[in-house]
Design a protein around this motif. Structure first.
Motif, PDB file in Angstrom:
ATOM      1  N   ALA A   1       0.832  -1.205   0.000  1.00 19.88           N
ATOM      2  CA  ALA A   1       0.000   0.000   0.000  1.00 19.88           C
ATOM      3  C   ALA A   1       0.867   1.256   0.000  1.00 19.88           C
ATOM      4  O   ALA A   1       1.942   1.285   0.617  1.00 19.88           O
ATOM      5  CB  ALA A   1      -0.911  -0.013   1.218  1.00 19.88           C
ATOM      6  N   LEU A   2       0.400   2.278  -0.715  1.00 18.29           N
ATOM      7  CA  LEU A   2       1.136   3.540  -0.750  1.00 18.29           C
ATOM      8  C   LEU A   2       0.892   4.315   0.537  1.00 18.29           C
ATOM      9  O   LEU A   2      -0.208   4.302   1.088  1.00 18.29           O
ATOM     10  CB  LEU A   2       0.680   4.392  -1.937  1.00 18.29           C
ATOM     11  N   THR A   3       1.931   5.001   0.996  1.00 16.85           N
ATOM     12  CA  THR A   3       1.773   5.871   2.167  1.00 16.85           C
ATOM     13  C   THR A   3       1.082   7.155   1.729  1.00 16.85           C
ATOM     14  O   THR A   3       0.982   7.465   0.530  1.00 16.85           O
ATOM     15  CB  THR A   3       3.134   6.219   2.787  1.00 16.85           C
ATOM     16  N   ASP A   4       0.613   7.941   2.687  1.00 17.96           N
ATOM     17  CA  ASP A   4      -0.034   9.215   2.367  1.00 17.96           C
ATOM     18  C   ASP A   4       0.914  10.129   1.602  1.00 17.96           C
ATOM     19  O   ASP A   4       0.520  10.791   0.636  1.00 17.96           O
ATOM     20  CB  ASP A   4      -0.496   9.918   3.648  1.00 17.96           C
ATOM     21  N   ARG A   5       2.176  10.159   2.009  1.00 20.84           N
ATOM     22  CA  ARG A   5       3.144  11.012   1.323  1.00 20.84           C
ATOM     23  C   ARG A   5       3.411  10.514  -0.093  1.00 20.84           C
ATOM     24  O   ARG A   5       3.544  11.301  -1.036  1.00 20.84           O
ATOM     25  CB  ARG A   5       4.454  11.076   2.119  1.00 20.84           C
ATOM     26  N   GLU A   6       3.491   9.202  -0.270  1.00 18.90           N
ATOM     27  CA  GLU A   6       3.687   8.648  -1.614  1.00 18.90           C
ATOM     28  C   GLU A   6       2.513   8.990  -2.519  1.00 18.90           C
ATOM     29  O   GLU A   6       2.694   9.250  -3.715  1.00 18.90           O
ATOM     30  CB  GLU A   6       3.886   7.134  -1.534  1.00 18.90           C
ATOM     31  N   GLU A   7       1.309   9.025  -1.960  1.00 19.11           N
ATOM     32  CA  GLU A   7       0.135   9.417  -2.737  1.00 19.11           C
ATOM     33  C   GLU A   7       0.285  10.858  -3.225  1.00 19.11           C
ATOM     34  O   GLU A   7      -0.039  11.185  -4.379  1.00 19.11           O
ATOM     35  CB  GLU A   7      -1.144   9.288  -1.894  1.00 19.11           C
TER      36      GLU A   7
ATOM     37  N   VAL B   1       3.862  13.938  -9.574  1.00 18.53           N
ATOM     38  CA  VAL B   1       4.564  13.391 -10.740  1.00 18.53           C
ATOM     39  C   VAL B   1       3.616  13.345 -11.935  1.00 18.53           C
ATOM     40  O   VAL B   1       3.978  13.706 -13.060  1.00 18.53           O
ATOM     41  CB  VAL B   1       5.118  11.977 -10.441  1.00 18.53           C
ATOM     42  N   ALA B   2       2.387  12.895 -11.701  1.00 18.01           N
ATOM     43  CA  ALA B   2       1.405  12.781 -12.776  1.00 18.01           C
ATOM     44  C   ALA B   2       1.064  14.134 -13.382  1.00 18.01           C
ATOM     45  O   ALA B   2       0.682  14.223 -14.548  1.00 18.01           O
ATOM     46  CB  ALA B   2       0.134  12.113 -12.254  1.00 18.01           C
ATOM     47  N   ARG B   3       1.226  15.190 -12.610  1.00 16.84           N
ATOM     48  CA  ARG B   3       0.959  16.547 -13.110  1.00 16.84           C
ATOM     49  C   ARG B   3       2.180  17.174 -13.776  1.00 16.84           C
ATOM     50  O   ARG B   3       2.174  18.351 -14.129  1.00 16.84           O
ATOM     51  CB  ARG B   3       0.465  17.425 -11.964  1.00 16.84           C
ATOM     52  N   GLY B   4       3.235  16.388 -13.937  1.00 22.47           N
ATOM     53  CA  GLY B   4       4.410  16.858 -14.661  1.00 22.47           C
ATOM     54  C   GLY B   4       5.410  17.631 -13.834  1.00 22.47           C
ATOM     55  O   GLY B   4       6.312  18.272 -14.373  1.00 22.47           O
TER      56      GLY B   4
ATOM     57  N   ALA C   1      -1.536   6.681 -12.079  1.00 20.57           N
ATOM     58  CA  ALA C   1      -2.293   7.656 -11.302  1.00 20.57           C
ATOM     59  C   ALA C   1      -3.628   7.965 -11.979  1.00 20.57           C
ATOM     60  O   ALA C   1      -4.665   8.073 -11.321  1.00 20.57           O
ATOM     61  CB  ALA C   1      -1.485   8.942 -11.126  1.00 20.57           C
ATOM     62  N   TYR C   2      -3.606   8.094 -13.304  1.00 25.03           N
ATOM     63  CA  TYR C   2      -4.859   8.330 -14.018  1.00 25.03           C
ATOM     64  C   TYR C   2      -5.744   7.076 -13.969  1.00 25.03           C
ATOM     65  O   TYR C   2      -6.950   7.157 -13.704  1.00 25.03           O
ATOM     66  CB  TYR C   2      -4.628   8.717 -15.491  1.00 25.03           C
TER      67      TYR C   2
ATOM     68  N   VAL D   1      -5.791  11.161 -10.569  1.00 23.66           N
ATOM     69  CA  VAL D   1      -5.626  12.425 -11.293  1.00 23.66           C
ATOM     70  C   VAL D   1      -6.300  12.253 -12.637  1.00 23.66           C
ATOM     71  O   VAL D   1      -6.403  11.134 -13.159  1.00 23.66           O
ATOM     72  CB  VAL D   1      -4.120  12.763 -11.461  1.00 23.66           C
ATOM     73  N   ARG D   2      -6.757  13.362 -13.210  1.00 27.02           N
ATOM     74  CA  ARG D   2      -7.434  13.297 -14.499  1.00 27.02           C
ATOM     75  C   ARG D   2      -6.616  14.046 -15.537  1.00 27.02           C
ATOM     76  O   ARG D   2      -5.957  15.031 -15.228  1.00 27.02           O
ATOM     77  CB  ARG D   2      -8.835  13.912 -14.414  1.00 27.02           C
ATOM     78  N   ALA D   3      -6.673  13.546 -16.774  1.00 33.18           N
ATOM     79  CA  ALA D   3      -5.984  14.220 -17.871  1.00 33.18           C
ATOM     80  C   ALA D   3      -6.570  15.612 -18.067  1.00 33.18           C
ATOM     81  O   ALA D   3      -7.773  15.827 -17.906  1.00 33.18           O
ATOM     82  CB  ALA D   3      -6.113  13.414 -19.160  1.00 33.18           C
ATOM     83  N   ILE D   4      -5.722  16.544 -18.417  1.00 37.14           N
ATOM     84  CA  ILE D   4      -6.134  17.940 -18.589  1.00 37.14           C
ATOM     85  C   ILE D   4      -6.455  18.196 -20.051  1.00 37.14           C
ATOM     86  O   ILE D   4      -5.738  17.736 -20.950  1.00 37.14           O
ATOM     87  CB  ILE D   4      -5.027  18.894 -18.129  1.00 37.14           C
TER      88      ILE D   4
END
Length: 220
Positions: free
Chosen positions: A155-161, A167-170, A210-211, A216-219
């Motif tokens: 499981a991912l930690t809160d900070r990893e989330e 990262v997903a937002r570039g 992530a998407y 996260v959603r694509a912009i």
């Protein structure tokens, strides 16, 4: 110590322009130029620069193959390669990342983004042009996931989330550190952990996951 760069492009005017831009930046020096991938590989192996800046389309050995020879999964001591091209075709992006590239930019990216990509690569980071990352996410969204999202090993930690979404937002490592008020080394530790848990080979694969999982959603 400054950042030593080898530039490879089959067009002399482009090589000259890139060299002038980089040499004008504090702490960056172009130590070699090549007009084809074969020569670029030879130069890079001999000079061991901090960053290689390669065009994709070159005669003989192209930029993708040159990247693979210097930074591929079988290379014992890989170099940092940033691929720069006029053509932002998705297959080029994927091929560059699979070959081991640590960045992907368009030639019209501008001085600031070019410099940022070189500094990021030298620092062990990776920068993909935000417009390319966004488009890849949007294309992925249009196609829809081919299978249910794979589950992380742990499981991912809160900070990893938080780092995952950034990262997903570039965002670059430095930008993530500033946004989350943590050290650069801590960001790198979290990203390494994310890659391990998700089985991701690069930042774009982290963004895709992530998407895929709705984080996260694509912009656009």
């Amino acid at each position: 110590m400054g950042i030593r760069v080898v530039v490879a492009d089959d067009q002399e005017i482009v090589r000259t322009g890139l060299t002038m831009i980089l040499d004008a930046q504090p702490g960056i020096e172009v130590v070699g130029e090549a007009g084809d991938g074969g020569r670029a590989v030879e130069l890079a192996r001999r000079l061991r620069p901090d960053v290689c800046l390669f065009d994709i389309r070159m005669p003989g050995v192209d930029g993708i193959e040159a990247t693979r020879r210097l930074a591929g999964p079988t290379v014992a001591d890989p170099l940092a390669v940033v691929v720069i091209t006029t053509f932002d075709l998705d297959e080029h992006v994927y091929a560059a990342l699979r070959a081991g590239a640590r960045g992907f930019l368009l030639k019209d990216a501008g001085t600031a983004l070019l410099t940022q990509a070189v500094r990021a690569a030298a620092d062990g980071d990776a920068l993909i042009a935000p417009s390319i990352t966004t488009r890849l996410l949007r294309a992925f969204a249009d196609a829809g996931p081919a299978a249910p999202p794979r589950q992380p090993i742990d499981a991912l930690t809160d900070r990893e989330e938080e780092v995952l979404v950034a990262v997903a937002r570039g965002r670059t490592n430095t930008e993530i550190a500033d946004e989350l008020y943590i050290s650069l080394s801590t960001v790198k530790t979290h990203i390494a952990s994310l890659m391990g848990k998700l089985g991701a080979r690069n930042r774009v694969e982290i963004a895709m996951w992530a998407y895929e999982t709705g984080r996260v959603r694509a912009i656009g």
